[in-house]
Write a protein that holds these residues in place. Structure first.
Motif, short mmCIF file in Angstrom:
data_model
loop_
_atom_site.label_atom_id
_atom_site.label_comp_id
_atom_site.label_asym_id
_atom_site.label_seq_id
_atom_site.Cartn_x
_atom_site.Cartn_y
_atom_site.Cartn_z
N PRO A 1 -56.66 4.07 4.40
CA PRO A 1 -56.59 5.08 5.47
C PRO A 1 -55.16 5.56 5.72
CG PRO A 1 -58.07 3.33 6.11
CD PRO A 1 -57.40 2.87 4.85
N GLY B 1 -54.04 7.77 2.91
CA GLY B 1 -54.80 9.02 2.90
C GLY B 1 -54.66 9.84 4.16
N ALA C 1 -55.61 9.04 7.11
CA ALA C 1 -56.88 8.94 7.84
C ALA C 1 -56.77 7.92 8.97
CB ALA C 1 -58.01 8.57 6.88
N THR C 2 -57.81 7.88 9.79
CA THR C 2 -57.85 6.96 10.93
C THR C 2 -59.16 6.18 10.90
OG1 THR C 2 -56.58 8.54 12.25
CG2 THR C 2 -57.72 6.77 13.43
N VAL D 1 -63.93 5.70 8.29
CA VAL D 1 -62.57 6.19 8.10
C VAL D 1 -62.63 7.72 8.11
CG1 VAL D 1 -60.59 6.25 6.55
CG2 VAL D 1 -61.92 4.15 6.80
N VAL D 2 -61.86 8.29 9.02
CA VAL D 2 -61.97 9.72 9.32
C VAL D 2 -60.67 10.44 8.95
CG1 VAL D 2 -62.25 11.37 11.20
CG2 VAL D 2 -63.61 9.28 11.17
N ARG D 3 -60.82 11.54 8.23
CA ARG D 3 -59.66 12.37 7.90
C ARG D 3 -59.71 13.69 8.65
NH1 ARG D 3 -58.41 12.34 1.46
NH2 ARG D 3 -60.54 13.12 1.33
N GLU D 4 -58.53 14.21 8.97
CA GLU D 4 -58.46 15.49 9.67
C GLU D 4 -59.09 16.58 8.80
OE1 GLU D 4 -54.56 16.54 10.93
OE2 GLU D 4 -54.30 14.75 12.18
N GLY E 1 -61.76 14.47 13.21
CA GLY E 1 -61.84 14.52 11.76
C GLY E 1 -63.26 14.34 11.26
N ARG E 2 -63.40 14.41 9.95
CA ARG E 2 -64.69 14.24 9.29
C ARG E 2 -64.71 12.87 8.61
NH1 ARG E 2 -65.96 19.23 5.82
NH2 ARG E 2 -64.04 18.55 4.79
N TRP F 1 -64.73 10.20 6.03
CA TRP F 1 -64.34 10.17 4.62
C TRP F 1 -65.17 9.11 3.89
CZ3 TRP F 1 -58.91 8.07 2.87
CH2 TRP F 1 -58.75 8.28 1.49
#
Length: 199
Positions: free
Chosen positions: A34, A37, A39-40, A60-63, A127-128, A130
């Protein structure tokens, strides 16, 4: 006894490899990947996204650019703009506000019968999703950020120590093998010469 020690030593090394590999895998997917990448990681706490993401799942969420969000995406968003509480639900509709043309999302938990009461504004989207790992969220929830950081260093240190131990063990085995082979070779050579002499 020597053979038994070798078997036990091999089993111990294999166990160490498995334990270290699992530790590195957990730390990697929960912290390192994360971070690399951008990510959060978040932990699913309720059953609103079952069976896709049951409680305890690490997501795990990416913008993402709000304009790129489509129906079917799973997004994490603030329940109220500017506040830390978030939810992770599936997008079931997209549109734009009448004022300013801002992207507005209609979301719904997979396990819920109806869509969420309040539309989600673009500014609320964190974010979406991942990727997700079942149950790993329990570990992340139990460990604070400082502890997770320490685990990264511990895992890296364990890998380095194990690699060094394997190198040392390999060198010792090679030296032992050379010594053993050298002794056997000398005996064989002497026997060979004796045989030729007798003939």
């Amino acid at each position: 006894m020597t053979r038994r020690r070798r078997v036990l030593g091999g089993a111990w090394r294999a166990l160490c490899v498995v334990v270290i590999a699992l530790g590195v895998l957990v730390v990697g997917v929960a912290v390192v990947v994360p971070r690399l990448g951008g990510a959060t990681p978040y932990t699913i706490l309720t059953g609103s996204m079952e069976p896709t993401y049951p409680p305890g799942t690490l997501v795990v969420v990416r913008e993402v650019d709000p304009d790129d969000i489509v129906t079917g995406d799973v997004v994490t968003f603030q329940l109220r703009s500017g506040e830390p509480a978030v939810a992770t639900h599936r997008v079931v509709g997209t549109g734009r506000s009448t004022v300013g043309g801002e992207v507005v999302l209609t979301t719904k938990g997979d396990a819920n019968a109806t869509a969420d009461a309040e539309p989600v504004r673009a500014v609320q989207v964190r974010g979406r999703v991942w990727y997700a790992v079942p149950w790993l969220g329990h570990v992340g929830a139990a460990l604070g950020a400082p502890t997770r950081q320490v685990l990264v260093y511990v895992a890296a240190g364990a890998l380095l120590l194990y690699a060094a131990a394997m190198v040392v063990a390999g060198v010792r085995e090679r030296r032992a093998g050379v010594t053993s082979t050298g002794g056997t070779g000398g005996t064989g050579d002497a026997a060979g010469r004796g045989g030729r002499h007798g003939g």
